[in-house]
Design a protein around this motif. Sequence first.
Motif, PDB file in Angstrom:
ATOM      1  N   ASP A   1     115.511  39.258 -37.861  1.00 22.67           N
ATOM      2  CA  ASP A   1     115.452  37.837 -37.538  1.00 22.67           C
ATOM      3  C   ASP A   1     116.796  37.160 -37.795  1.00 22.67           C
ATOM      4  OD1 ASP A   1     115.678  37.343 -40.279  1.00 22.67           O
ATOM      5  OD2 ASP A   1     113.541  36.922 -40.547  1.00 22.67           O
ATOM      6  N   GLU A   2     116.832  35.840 -37.673  1.00 23.76           N
ATOM      7  CA  GLU A   2     118.095  35.111 -37.793  1.00 23.76           C
ATOM      8  C   GLU A   2     118.670  35.157 -39.211  1.00 23.76           C
ATOM      9  OE1 GLU A   2     114.743  31.960 -37.748  1.00 23.76           O
ATOM     10  OE2 GLU A   2     115.171  33.954 -36.926  1.00 23.76           O
ATOM     11  N   PHE A   3     117.861  35.617 -40.172  1.00 30.10           N
ATOM     12  CA  PHE A   3     118.337  35.779 -41.543  1.00 30.10           C
ATOM     13  C   PHE A   3     118.685  37.240 -41.859  1.00 30.10           C
ATOM     14  CE2 PHE A   3     115.284  32.210 -41.532  1.00 30.10           C
ATOM     15  CZ  PHE A   3     116.149  31.184 -41.866  1.00 30.10           C
ATOM     16  N   GLY A   4     118.636  38.106 -40.834  1.00 31.13           N
ATOM     17  CA  GLY A   4     118.939  39.514 -41.016  1.00 31.13           C
ATOM     18  C   GLY A   4     117.817  40.302 -41.654  1.00 31.13           C
ATOM     19  N   GLN A   5     116.621  39.707 -41.766  1.00 28.63           N
ATOM     20  CA  GLN A   5     115.526  40.343 -42.483  1.00 28.63           C
ATOM     21  C   GLN A   5     114.645  41.181 -41.564  1.00 28.63           C
ATOM     22  OE1 GLN A   5     113.743  36.905 -44.367  1.00 28.63           O
ATOM     23  NE2 GLN A   5     115.029  37.127 -46.183  1.00 28.63           N
ATOM     24  N   TRP A   6     113.989  42.169 -42.171  1.00 27.94           N
ATOM     25  CA  TRP A   6     113.153  43.140 -41.452  1.00 27.94           C
ATOM     26  C   TRP A   6     111.703  42.967 -41.858  1.00 27.94           C
ATOM     27  CZ3 TRP A   6     111.161  47.952 -43.846  1.00 27.94           C
ATOM     28  CH2 TRP A   6     110.568  48.828 -42.930  1.00 27.94           C
ATOM     29  N   ASP A   7     110.825  42.889 -40.874  1.00 25.02           N
ATOM     30  CA  ASP A   7     109.391  42.820 -41.130  1.00 25.02           C
ATOM     31  C   ASP A   7     108.757  44.108 -40.619  1.00 25.02           C
ATOM     32  OD1 ASP A   7     106.714  42.328 -41.385  1.00 25.02           O
ATOM     33  OD2 ASP A   7     106.674  40.514 -40.149  1.00 25.02           O
ATOM     34  N   PRO A   8     108.336  45.006 -41.522  1.00 24.11           N
ATOM     35  CA  PRO A   8     107.788  46.293 -41.060  1.00 24.11           C
ATOM     36  C   PRO A   8     106.507  46.159 -40.248  1.00 24.11           C
ATOM     37  CG  PRO A   8     107.452  46.017 -43.427  1.00 24.11           C
ATOM     38  CD  PRO A   8     108.354  44.904 -42.996  1.00 24.11           C
ATOM     39  N   LYS A   9     105.835  45.006 -40.341  1.00 23.55           N
ATOM     40  CA  LYS A   9     104.594  44.804 -39.590  1.00 23.55           C
ATOM     41  C   LYS A   9     104.838  44.157 -38.230  1.00 23.55           C
ATOM     42  CE  LYS A   9     101.743  44.385 -43.756  1.00 23.55           C
ATOM     43  NZ  LYS A   9     100.793  43.526 -44.511  1.00 23.55           N
ATOM     44  N   ASN A  10     106.074  43.812 -37.958  1.00 20.46           N
ATOM     45  CA  ASN A  10     106.396  43.153 -36.688  1.00 20.46           C
ATOM     46  C   ASN A  10     107.518  43.921 -35.997  1.00 20.46           C
ATOM     47  OD1 ASN A  10     106.623  41.311 -34.586  1.00 20.46           O
ATOM     48  ND2 ASN A  10     107.935  39.916 -35.754  1.00 20.46           N
ATOM     49  N   GLN A  11     107.164  45.069 -35.415  1.00 21.93           N
ATOM     50  CA  GLN A  11     108.139  45.900 -34.726  1.00 21.93           C
ATOM     51  C   GLN A  11     107.710  46.115 -33.279  1.00 21.93           C
ATOM     52  OE1 GLN A  11     110.178  49.011 -37.091  1.00 21.93           O
ATOM     53  NE2 GLN A  11     108.363  48.929 -38.390  1.00 21.93           N
ATOM     54  N   ARG A  12     108.673  46.409 -32.457  1.00 17.75           N
ATOM     55  CA  ARG A  12     108.405  46.523 -31.033  1.00 17.75           C
ATOM     56  C   ARG A  12     107.996  47.949 -30.676  1.00 17.75           C
ATOM     57  NH1 ARG A  12     113.740  43.075 -28.982  1.00 17.75           N
ATOM     58  NH2 ARG A  12     113.095  41.112 -29.941  1.00 17.75           N
ATOM     59  N   PRO A  13     107.080  48.108 -29.727  1.00 16.74           N
ATOM     60  CA  PRO A  13     106.693  49.460 -29.320  1.00 16.74           C
ATOM     61  C   PRO A  13     107.852  50.166 -28.620  1.00 16.74           C
ATOM     62  CG  PRO A  13     105.715  47.819 -27.861  1.00 16.74           C
ATOM     63  CD  PRO A  13     106.334  47.064 -28.999  1.00 16.74           C
ATOM     64  N   GLU A  14     107.917  51.475 -28.786  1.00 11.13           N
ATOM     65  CA  GLU A  14     108.950  52.287 -28.134  1.00 11.13           C
ATOM     66  C   GLU A  14     108.259  53.458 -27.442  1.00 11.13           C
ATOM     67  OE1 GLU A  14     112.653  51.290 -31.199  1.00 11.13           O
ATOM     68  OE2 GLU A  14     111.633  53.230 -31.348  1.00 11.13           O
ATOM     69  N   LEU A  15     107.991  53.263 -26.164  1.00 10.47           N
ATOM     70  CA  LEU A  15     107.249  54.250 -25.381  1.00 10.47           C
ATOM     71  C   LEU A  15     108.151  54.898 -24.351  1.00 10.47           C
ATOM     72  CD1 LEU A  15     104.045  52.082 -24.794  1.00 10.47           C
ATOM     73  CD2 LEU A  15     104.436  53.752 -26.599  1.00 10.47           C
ATOM     74  N   TRP A  16     108.052  56.203 -24.216  1.00 12.66           N
ATOM     75  CA  TRP A  16     108.782  56.961 -23.192  1.00 12.66           C
ATOM     76  C   TRP A  16     110.288  56.698 -23.244  1.00 12.66           C
ATOM     77  CZ3 TRP A  16     104.628  53.747 -21.186  1.00 12.66           C
ATOM     78  CH2 TRP A  16     103.414  54.423 -21.158  1.00 12.66           C
ATOM     79  N   ASN A  17     110.829  56.589 -24.455  1.00  7.95           N
ATOM     80  CA  ASN A  17     112.270  56.363 -24.639  1.00  7.95           C
ATOM     81  C   ASN A  17     112.756  55.072 -23.981  1.00  7.95           C
ATOM     82  OD1 ASN A  17     112.630  58.716 -26.135  1.00  7.95           O
ATOM     83  ND2 ASN A  17     112.934  59.944 -24.295  1.00  7.95           N
ATOM     84  N   LEU A  18     111.867  54.082 -23.895  1.00 12.08           N
ATOM     85  CA  LEU A  18     112.246  52.762 -23.379  1.00 12.08           C
ATOM     86  C   LEU A  18     112.419  51.832 -24.574  1.00 12.08           C
ATOM     87  CD1 LEU A  18     109.771  52.460 -20.372  1.00 12.08           C
ATOM     88  CD2 LEU A  18     112.185  53.105 -20.317  1.00 12.08           C
ATOM     89  N   TYR A  19     113.584  51.178 -24.661  1.00 10.17           N
ATOM     90  CA  TYR A  19     113.900  50.358 -25.817  1.00 10.17           C
ATOM     91  C   TYR A  19     114.135  48.912 -25.382  1.00 10.17           C
ATOM     92  CZ  TYR A  19     114.689  55.041 -27.621  1.00 10.17           C
ATOM     93  OH  TYR A  19     114.529  56.357 -27.956  1.00 10.17           O
ATOM     94  N   ASN A  20     113.583  47.999 -26.149  1.00  9.60           N
ATOM     95  CA  ASN A  20     113.695  46.574 -25.847  1.00  9.60           C
ATOM     96  C   ASN A  20     114.784  45.965 -26.723  1.00  9.60           C
ATOM     97  OD1 ASN A  20     113.416  43.875 -25.363  1.00  9.60           O
ATOM     98  ND2 ASN A  20     111.259  43.732 -25.979  1.00  9.60           N
ATOM     99  N   GLY A  21     115.946  45.694 -26.129  1.00 12.78           N
ATOM    100  CA  GLY A  21     117.056  45.124 -26.872  1.00 12.78           C
ATOM    101  C   GLY A  21     117.197  43.635 -26.701  1.00 12.78           C
TER     102      GLY A  21
END
Length: 302
Positions: free
Chosen positions: A153-173
Amino acid sequence: MSGPSRILSELAVLEAESIHIIREVAAEMSRPCLLFSGGKDSIVMLRLAEKAFAPARIPFPVMHVDTGLNFDEVITFRDDRVAELGVELVVASVPDAIARGLVAEEPNGSRNRIQTPVLLEAAEEHGFDALFGGARRDEEKARAKERIFSFRDEFGQWDPKNQRPELWNLYNGRIFPGQSIRVFPLSNWTELDVWRYIESEQLAVPDLYFAAEREVVERGGMLYAVNRFVEPRDGETTEKRSVRYRTMGDANLTAAVPSEAVTVADVITEIETTRLTERGATRGDDKVSDTAMEDRKREGYF
């Protein structure tokens, strides 16, 4: 008729996946940067970046968050390797941040937690919207939860419960202003894969990774080599042992392991029979609590 079928080796598959990830980030993000410390994982990652864009130069800078407690040999190796490749090196200095009052020393002697504000400040200063890290899922349970594209997020923090799916080597940047991603091209590699790749690519690594007779002191069941950051305390005795390092953390909190491995092939043989991860066996800064790594990652650490 088609030619003979070819099955890629497991190592070649890992290499191809990592190069694909690196190219994807370079194509999607406006200002990526590769974290390079001079340790084995970042050495492999830098080699993958080199191969991803050859014969052109790596099109993004590398950055090291220098705690001021690094092994001298690793800093020398870092500088030599960066100069060899002709890439831009950004050094974010923790001692400088302490002097400026951005962060304060921790009472336990670890600078792991206070690296985070320094990293975030440098990323903001240079406009980095994607940072490549060398973390692997086999290293530690918190890192096993991590996606390859890790949204921050805008504070550089990571939420392990809020991650994006990564299917078939498709990445959402896709990111919004102020947000960024951490990218882990070595997520699916193991310590053994890293060393087999070092062997196959004939990559140089710091000599500390190989066994030598070193003066050590035992603390908490771990062996710490005597150096300018580690001196015997009252009542402690030192001894000469054949040891090597499995990971390159801060010299004051990274322990060595008993070993006779003096070549890359020896190291591979040794790792094939070990039952302890490199961080579990050698990193005193991970012993603070059972959730030490995850707590730091939530704050913005790698």
